[in-house]
Design a protein around this motif. Structure first.
Motif, PDB file in Angstrom:
ATOM      1  N   ARG A  57       2.649  -0.118   9.884  1.00  0.00           N
ATOM      2  CA  ARG A  57       1.903  -1.183   9.822  1.00  0.00           C
ATOM      3  C   ARG A  57       2.236  -2.195  10.953  1.00  0.00           C
ATOM      4  NH1 ARG A  57       0.665  -4.886   4.317  1.00  0.00           N
ATOM      5  NH2 ARG A  57       0.236  -6.769   5.053  1.00  0.00           N
ATOM      6  N   SER A  82       3.962   6.380   7.474  1.00  0.00           N
ATOM      7  CA  SER A  82       3.207   5.242   7.364  1.00  0.00           C
ATOM      8  C   SER A  82       3.731   4.350   8.431  1.00  0.00           C
ATOM      9  CB  SER A  82       3.468   4.628   5.958  1.00  0.00           C
ATOM     10  OG  SER A  82       4.559   4.136   5.615  1.00  0.00           O
ATOM     11  N   GLU A 128       0.919  -1.172  -0.105  1.00  0.00           N
ATOM     12  CA  GLU A 128       0.053   0.050  -0.180  1.00  0.00           C
ATOM     13  C   GLU A 128       0.763   1.485  -0.274  1.00  0.00           C
ATOM     14  OE1 GLU A 128       0.263  -1.239   4.284  1.00  0.00           O
ATOM     15  OE2 GLU A 128      -0.187  -2.165   2.322  1.00  0.00           O
ATOM     16  N   ARG A 129       2.344   1.071   0.175  1.00  0.00           N
ATOM     17  CA  ARG A 129       3.027   2.383   0.335  1.00  0.00           C
ATOM     18  C   ARG A 129       3.870   2.441  -1.148  1.00  0.00           C
ATOM     19  NH1 ARG A 129       6.446   0.351   5.431  1.00  0.00           N
ATOM     20  NH2 ARG A 129       4.660   0.355   7.005  1.00  0.00           N
ATOM     21  N   THR A 139      -1.526   5.446   6.854  1.00  0.00           N
ATOM     22  CA  THR A 139      -0.637   6.122   6.116  1.00  0.00           C
ATOM     23  C   THR A 139      -1.111   7.839   6.100  1.00  0.00           C
ATOM     24  OG1 THR A 139       0.211   4.437   4.491  1.00  0.00           O
ATOM     25  CG2 THR A 139       0.672   6.613   3.885  1.00  0.00           C
ATOM     26  N   ILE A 178      -2.041   8.071  -2.847  1.00  0.00           N
ATOM     27  CA  ILE A 178      -2.686   7.715  -1.403  1.00  0.00           C
ATOM     28  C   ILE A 178      -3.532   8.678  -0.994  1.00  0.00           C
ATOM     29  CG2 ILE A 178      -1.663   7.553   1.261  1.00  0.00           C
ATOM     30  CD1 ILE A 178       0.959   7.014  -0.072  1.00  0.00           C
ATOM     31  N   THR A 189       7.651   0.863   9.824  1.00  0.00           N
ATOM     32  CA  THR A 189       7.167   2.280   9.974  1.00  0.00           C
ATOM     33  C   THR A 189       8.195   2.979   9.023  1.00  0.00           C
ATOM     34  OG1 THR A 189       6.829   4.367  11.160  1.00  0.00           O
ATOM     35  CG2 THR A 189       8.508   2.911  11.771  1.00  0.00           C
ATOM     36  N   VAL A 227       5.289  11.707   3.704  1.00  0.00           N
ATOM     37  CA  VAL A 227       4.463  10.588   3.710  1.00  0.00           C
ATOM     38  C   VAL A 227       5.088   9.743   4.879  1.00  0.00           C
ATOM     39  CG1 VAL A 227       3.792   8.562   2.650  1.00  0.00           C
ATOM     40  CG2 VAL A 227       4.130  10.205   1.245  1.00  0.00           C
ATOM     41  N   SER A 244      -2.895  -0.938   9.620  1.00  0.00           N
ATOM     42  CA  SER A 244      -1.976  -0.099   8.756  1.00  0.00           C
ATOM     43  C   SER A 244      -2.318   1.212   8.504  1.00  0.00           C
ATOM     44  CB  SER A 244      -1.596  -0.577   7.386  1.00  0.00           C
ATOM     45  OG  SER A 244      -2.751  -0.671   6.510  1.00  0.00           O
ATOM     46  N   GLY A 282      -6.072   4.243   5.851  1.00  0.00           N
ATOM     47  CA  GLY A 282      -5.809   3.292   6.791  1.00  0.00           C
ATOM     48  C   GLY A 282      -6.757   2.112   6.723  1.00  0.00           C
TER      49      GLY A 282
END
Length: 667
Positions: free
Chosen positions: A203, A201, A133-134, A188, A168, A232, A199, A186, A173
């Motif tokens: 998880r 983030s 997702e990043r 971000t 994003i 992170t 950014v 998670s 989340g």
């Protein structure tokens, strides 16, 4: 974290830059510069090689939520074992392409925003720390490379690009739970800061895990594959001038697992930092510096006594590196790249040896590796034809290798001789655009991979097999060529086909030297020939994509039992296909079918891992405001995926697993 703080101060000195002050802004002013957060654009002849781009939409529908699952969209991508990063030993997470494996070290170079991600000691990739997702894209290039950080790319390169606010949104989340009670959380945050952005983030995954041991092989000491991991990262991107931007990233992760038996605990951790300066003016440049601090520990439990036999209590390592790439203005017909990169890896293992559950010895082994690479490459466009040629020279060294151990009162202290040398590699190719829809391409290349500190100095046990290190290992070298066709008959429809022949000389393999004993050795070669096919169709709200790889890989070792046999853990066939429906921007339904052919556990083709076909599903449907319902299904057919087979003692991969949760997104 203290280890990386000692090194992070080196980065600004290496890069010769300082961090700017960022001002928070709600949005960019008219005419204000907005940065990209990416590196320089790919050169025109990049398509001369077999390239597959996995977009954010495909990365997002991985049913496990794991990067290795998402990258399997490129058929032929594999880790050393079939297990994912919840139920495998981290040191087995070496990645490769084209069946050029043979042991658990990566032969494929994986980059995140230009930074090599492989562990400095082991060469494995910390997959659980790289959340899909990043990411904005994953660009998979099969075949050897001679550009920046090309030493190590003997099977190809996977270039990951981080996502920014445009992909994003301001905040995203998700929270999910599966049918075993395992959880995934998670989040971000990606605010725009002036003309740049930030950014941040994080998880966290945890669960009791599934049974990797079949029911008929379980004993009182058998346990589920418990896991808990967190990661992170914070990434900032800001303009320094109208065409120069600065990218900075810091990250940390920890991943703890228990495998097969109670007490068989393993963990990997790390902290990374990097700075990157990208210029897109007349003289384009990409300057990068990074530092990595990693650690690993592992307890080996006997399958007979269920007592510890080895405690690899620490494996601290440090990686430092950087590159400078220049693209001078040499005319519209040429894109010239020249530059240098440097990598340093230092690490050692600290181990306690047990007999009948009592410590009877200690071992410390390790050393340093260095590589300085100089590279040049030029792409020349002549109407419908694009030609490319590049060369690279590497000054490599293996230094300070030592083994200090005390076993049953007997002390051994060995200092291995330092080694160094120069190695040259080359690549070249051509693309012919016959019309607006058809292109023919061909390329040839050589490459280099230096043995890792793990291969040189660290022995390990996967009961009952002991694999010994070898401080005399030579570099691997690649020679290969390929040809292919790309066809886009209409908008939204594309096909590709590639035939290749790759040979890794002096390939490092785990070679059986006695019953239950193997050693890392250089064999003459691993020779792989094959075909790779790809297709993609976007038909309105429906998308279809598929990838297929057939690889005939053999070990060339005349006069030995290995000659003509397939490398360990390498399937002949692999395929992946995904069908997705996007009826609205926030609604996604997807099915992924994946097949991995039969492969052998060992170098002598004694134990077979049967072929496996799995079906995954992903669904996301908006329910209220920014909230969406997310459903995921892994291995819906509940296929028994054998991941290890040692004389009939087997491990299994992920069974059918159903996830449900919620996703929130604020644009």
């Amino acid at each position: 974290m203290s280890s990386i703080l000692r090194h992070v101060a080196l980065i600004p000195l290496f890069a010769g830059i300082s961090l700017p002050t960022l001002a928070l802004a709600d949005e960019a002013e008219p005419g204000q510069i907005v940065v990209t957060g990416r590196g320089l654009e790919a050169a025109p002849a990049a398509v001369a090689y077999d390239v597959q781009v996995i977009g954010a939409d495909r990365l997002a529908v991985a049913a496990s939520g794991r990067l290795e699952d998402a990258l399997s969209a490129a058929a032929g991508f594999q880790q050393f074992r079939r297990s994912d990063s919840r139920a495998s030993n981290p040191s087995a997470q070496g990645i490769t392409l084209r069946a050029l494996g043979g042991n658990a070290t990566s032969r494929t170079l994986l980059l995140l925003d230009g930074v090599p991600m492989a562990d400095p000691f082991f060469g494995y990739v910390p997959l659980s720390a790289l959340a899909p997702e990043r990411l904005a894209t994953a660009r998979v290039t099969r075949g050897g490379g001679s550009g920046a950080f090309g030493a190590g790319a003997v099977a190809g390169t996977i270039d990951l690009t981080s996502a920014g606010p445009d992909q994003i949104g301001l905040f995203g989340g998700r929270a999910l739970v599966d049918d075993r009670g395992e959880t995934e959380l998670s989040a971000t945050l990606a605010p725009k800061l002036g003309a740049g952005y930030l950014v941040a983030s994080g998880r966290w995954d945890r669960g009791r895990g599934f049974w990797t041991t079949p029911a008929d092989q379980r004993v009182p000491a058998s346990v589920r594959a418990r896991y808990e991991s967190w990661s992170t990262s914070v990434r900032a991107v800001a303009p320094l001038t109208g065409d120069v931007e600065l990218q900075a990233r810091v990250a940390a992760f920890n991943d703890a697992r228990t495998l097969r038996f109670a007490g068989a605990d393993t963990a990997a951790s790390g902290q990374d930092a990097s700075l990157r300066l990208v210029g897109r003016g007349a003289w384009q440049f990409d300057a990068l510096a990074y530092v990595q601090s990693r650690d690993f520990n592992n307890v080996v439990i006997s399958a007979r006594t269920f007592l510890p036999t080895l405690n690899q209590r620490a494996t601290p390592s440090t990686g430092i590196g950087g590159k400078l790439e220049l693209r001078p203005p040499v005319g519209k017909a040429h894109v010239l790249r020249l530059g240098a990169d440097w990598r340093f890896a230092e690490g050692h293992t600290e181990e306690d040896v047990y007999t009948a559950g009592v410590v009877t010895g200690h071992r410390r082994a390790g050393g340093t590796n260095r590589d300085l690479g100089l590279f040049i490459e030029d792409d020349w466009t002549l109407g419908p034809v694009v030609l490319t040629a590049g060369a690279r020279a590497d000054r490599w060294s293996v230094q300070s290798g030592r083994l200090d151990q005390v076993l049953s009162g007997v002390r051994t202290a060995l200092a291995y001789p330092n080694r160094s040398g120069w190695e040259a590699s080359f690549r070249g190719g051509a693309v012919i655009n016959l019309n607006g829809s058809l292109a023919l391409r061909g390329s040839a290349y050589t490459g280099l991979r230096q043995p890792t500190l793990n291969e040189l100095y660290r022995s390990f046990t996967v009961f009952p097999i002991v694999t010994r290190a070898n401080p005399a290992l030579e570099n691997e070298t690649l020679r290969g060529f390929e040809g292919g066709v790309d066809w886009r008959p209409v908008a939204g429809l594309s096909f590709s086909a590639t035939a290749f022949d790759n040979k890794v000389r002096h390939a490092i393999a785990n070679v059986t030297i006695a019953p239950n004993v193997r050693q890392r050795q250089n064999v003459d070669a691993v020779h792989a020939r094959g075909v790779e096919l790809g297709a993609e169709a976007k038909l309105g709200t429906v998308s279809l994509s598929g990838s297929f790889a057939y690889t005939d890989a053999k070990v060339e070792a005349p006069g030995t039992a290995l000659d003509g046999k397939r490398p360990a853990q390498t399937p002949r066939y692999a395929a992946s296909a995904t069908a997705a429906w996007h009826p609205s921007p926030r609604t996604t339904l997807a099915l992924t079918l994946r097949h991995t052919g039969a492969q052998f556990e060992d170098d002598l083709e004694t134990d077979v891992l049967p072929a496996a076909t799995t079906l995954d599903a992903y669904a996301e449907v908006p329910v209220a405001g920014p909230f969406s319902l997310v459903l995921r299904g892994e291995n819906l057919w509940d296929e028994a995926v054998v991941t290890r087979n040692s004389g009939g003692s087997i491990d299994l991969g992920t069974p059918r697993t159903l996830w449900a949760g919620v996703r929130v997104a604020f644009r």
